[in-house]
Design an enzyme around this catalytic site. Structure first.
Site, PDB file in Angstrom:
ATOM      1  N   GLY A  24       6.483  -2.692   8.556  1.00 10.89           N
ATOM      2  CA  GLY A  24       5.171  -2.040   8.566  1.00 10.89           C
ATOM      3  C   GLY A  24       4.620  -1.947   9.977  1.00 10.89           C
ATOM      4  O   GLY A  24       5.229  -2.428  10.936  1.00 10.89           O
ATOM      5  N   ASP A  31       5.276 -11.308   8.418  1.00  9.98           N
ATOM      6  CA  ASP A  31       5.224 -10.004   7.755  1.00  9.98           C
ATOM      7  C   ASP A  31       3.768  -9.554   7.605  1.00  9.98           C
ATOM      8  O   ASP A  31       2.848 -10.371   7.665  1.00  9.98           O
ATOM      9  CB  ASP A  31       5.882 -10.136   6.361  1.00  9.98           C
ATOM     10  CG  ASP A  31       6.383  -8.800   5.823  1.00  9.98           C
ATOM     11  OD1 ASP A  31       6.040  -7.752   6.412  1.00  9.98           O
ATOM     12  OD2 ASP A  31       7.107  -8.804   4.823  1.00  9.98           O
ATOM     13  N   ASP A  79      -0.844  -5.855   2.445  1.00  9.92           N
ATOM     14  CA  ASP A  79      -1.779  -4.761   2.147  1.00  9.92           C
ATOM     15  C   ASP A  79      -3.149  -5.280   1.723  1.00  9.92           C
ATOM     16  O   ASP A  79      -4.168  -4.656   2.027  1.00  9.92           O
ATOM     17  CB  ASP A  79      -1.180  -3.865   1.061  1.00  9.92           C
ATOM     18  CG  ASP A  79       0.094  -3.208   1.553  1.00  9.92           C
ATOM     19  OD1 ASP A  79       0.029  -2.526   2.585  1.00  9.92           O
ATOM     20  OD2 ASP A  79       1.147  -3.416   0.938  1.00  9.92           O
ATOM     21  N   GLY A  94       4.022  -4.117  -0.093  1.00  7.45           N
ATOM     22  CA  GLY A  94       4.867  -3.031  -0.583  1.00  7.45           C
ATOM     23  C   GLY A  94       4.333  -1.655  -0.276  1.00  7.45           C
ATOM     24  O   GLY A  94       4.932  -0.654  -0.670  1.00  7.45           O
ATOM     25  N   GLY A  95       3.203  -1.604   0.459  1.00  7.33           N
ATOM     26  CA  GLY A  95       2.684  -0.304   0.873  1.00  7.33           C
ATOM     27  C   GLY A  95       3.725   0.472   1.660  1.00  7.33           C
ATOM     28  O   GLY A  95       3.766   1.702   1.615  1.00  7.33           O
ATOM     29  N   GLY A  96       4.565  -0.260   2.368  1.00  9.19           N
ATOM     30  CA  GLY A  96       5.637   0.376   3.160  1.00  9.19           C
ATOM     31  C   GLY A  96       6.950   0.461   2.413  1.00  9.19           C
ATOM     32  O   GLY A  96       7.985   0.747   3.005  1.00  9.19           O
ATOM     33  N   GLU A 149      11.478  -7.774   1.291  1.00 10.17           N
ATOM     34  CA  GLU A 149      10.466  -8.685   1.843  1.00 10.17           C
ATOM     35  C   GLU A 149      10.313  -9.920   0.957  1.00 10.17           C
ATOM     36  O   GLU A 149      10.191 -11.041   1.448  1.00 10.17           O
ATOM     37  CB  GLU A 149       9.114  -7.968   1.952  1.00 10.17           C
ATOM     38  CG  GLU A 149       9.088  -6.932   3.066  1.00 10.17           C
ATOM     39  CD  GLU A 149       7.818  -6.095   3.083  1.00 10.17           C
ATOM     40  OE1 GLU A 149       7.501  -5.571   4.147  1.00 10.17           O
ATOM     41  OE2 GLU A 149       7.156  -5.963   2.041  1.00 10.17           O
ATOM     42  N   LYS A 173      -7.953  -6.084   5.643  1.00  7.16           N
ATOM     43  CA  LYS A 173      -7.050  -6.425   4.527  1.00  7.16           C
ATOM     44  C   LYS A 173      -7.553  -7.621   3.704  1.00  7.16           C
ATOM     45  O   LYS A 173      -6.976  -7.925   2.655  1.00  7.16           O
ATOM     46  CB  LYS A 173      -5.651  -6.758   5.070  1.00  7.16           C
ATOM     47  CG  LYS A 173      -5.016  -5.685   5.937  1.00  7.16           C
ATOM     48  CD  LYS A 173      -4.447  -4.574   5.130  1.00  7.16           C
ATOM     49  CE  LYS A 173      -3.678  -3.549   5.937  1.00  7.16           C
ATOM     50  NZ  LYS A 173      -2.368  -3.955   6.384  1.00  7.16           N
TER      51      LYS A 173
HETATM   52  C1  5RP Z   1       5.769  -3.043   3.556  1.00  6.47           C
HETATM   53  C2  5RP Z   1       4.630  -3.992   3.516  1.00  6.47           C
HETATM   54  C3  5RP Z   1       3.752  -4.039   4.716  1.00  6.47           C
HETATM   55  O1  5RP Z   1       3.827  -5.309   5.259  1.00  6.47           O
HETATM   56  C4  5RP Z   1       2.361  -3.710   4.299  1.00  6.47           C
HETATM   57  O2  5RP Z   1       2.366  -2.449   3.678  1.00  6.47           O
HETATM   58  C5  5RP Z   1       1.405  -3.699   5.483  1.00  6.47           C
HETATM   59  O3  5RP Z   1       1.680  -2.598   6.296  1.00  6.47           O
HETATM   60  P1  5RP Z   1       0.872  -2.278   7.600  1.00  6.47           P
HETATM   61  O4  5RP Z   1       1.067  -3.418   8.530  1.00  6.47           O
HETATM   62  O5  5RP Z   1       1.500  -0.999   8.119  1.00  6.47           O
HETATM   63  O6  5RP Z   1      -0.578  -2.079   7.242  1.00  6.47           O
HETATM   64  O7  5RP Z   1       4.418  -4.712   2.577  1.00  6.47           O
HETATM   65  O8  5RP Z   1       6.439  -3.017   2.335  1.00  6.47           O
END
Ligand code: 5RP
EC number: 5.3.1.6
Length: 225
Positions: free
Chosen positions: A26, A81, A84, A95-97, A103, A121
């Site tokens: 992400g 990591d 979201d 899982g947004g990404g 993960e 967040k």
């Molecule tokens: C990817 C994720 C990311 O860690 C989550 O979506 C946060 O993303 P970002 O740092 O771009 O806001 O879970 O599956």
């Protein structure tokens, strides 16, 4: 400084020589991987990275970070990591990404997990962010129908080109627009037992430390040791 960058750089300070480090996915994790890459190059930091997506693998390789697969290491010392949403009791949605499966596997075999986020967040209760559910493509429309019946407002995730999204594991993602999740443990248990569901984005009792980027600087919250 960008708040995500602030959290990413702060978290990279927790990485020590000799560690096996889980590298998240992400936009926030990207800053952390950049900083670890810088430390490897400039400080001679000696680590082995375990990536959580093809995207992070490409980035880490370009930075010269030595990598191993999750099955080539006995365990992971520390995974850093993004997330979201993080609730007041430090449960998370990820899982947004679209990398939630890898993960969660890497997090599961990690001694310690740090989440890095900007302060937007942090929420009282999970659920405003759509909950990603990774599913086997075969029968996925049946799951969409089931989730509709349950009032979960499911949407099969597509790419910006409006093609069906395919995860690194070759699966589809159904995003559940729940608005509020009153009992994440019960919901996670329900999703875990559904045929065709590979994994869901509820990361429960996983995180040890949260690093939050905010206007006043990075704030570190120790959840458990
Ligand atoms: C990817 C994720 C990311 O860690 C989550 O979506 C946060 O993303 P970002 O740092 O771009 O806001 O879970 O599956």
């Amino acid at each position: 400084m960008n708040l995500k960058q602030m959290a990413g750089i702060e978290a990279a300070r927790y990485v020590e020589d000799g560690m096996i480090v889980g590298l998240g996915t992400g936009s926030t994790a990207k800053f952390m991987v950049d900083e670890i890459g810088r430390r490897v190059k400039e400080e001679g930091l000696s680590i082995v990275g375990v990536t959580t997506s093809k995207e992070t693998e490409r980035q880490a390789l370009a930075l010269g970070i030595p990598l191993k697969g999750i099955d080539e290491v006995p365990y992971v010392d520390l995974t850093i990591d993004g997330a979201d949403e993080i609730s007041e009791d430090f449960q998370g949605i990820k899982g947004g990404g679209a990398a939630l499966l890898f993960e969660k596997i890497v997090a599961t075999y990690s001694k310690k997990c740090i989440w890095i986020v900007d302060d937007s967040k942090l929420v009282k209760q999970l659920g405003k962010f759509p909950l990603p559910v990774e599913v086997v493509p075969y029968g996925s429309q049946q799951l969409v129908r089931l989730f509709e019946e349950k009032g979960f407002a499911p949407v099969l995730r597509t790419t910006p080109n409006e093609e069906l999204l395919v995860t690194d594991g070759g699966h589809s993602i159904i995003d559940l627009h729940l608005e509020e999740i009153t009992d994440p443990i019960a919901l996670g248990t329900y999703l875990d037992q559904l045929v065709g569901v590979v994994e869901h984005g509820l990361f429960l009792n996983v995180v040890s430390t949260v690093i939050v980027g905010g206007q006043a600087g990075p704030k570190t919250i120790h959840v458990s040791e």
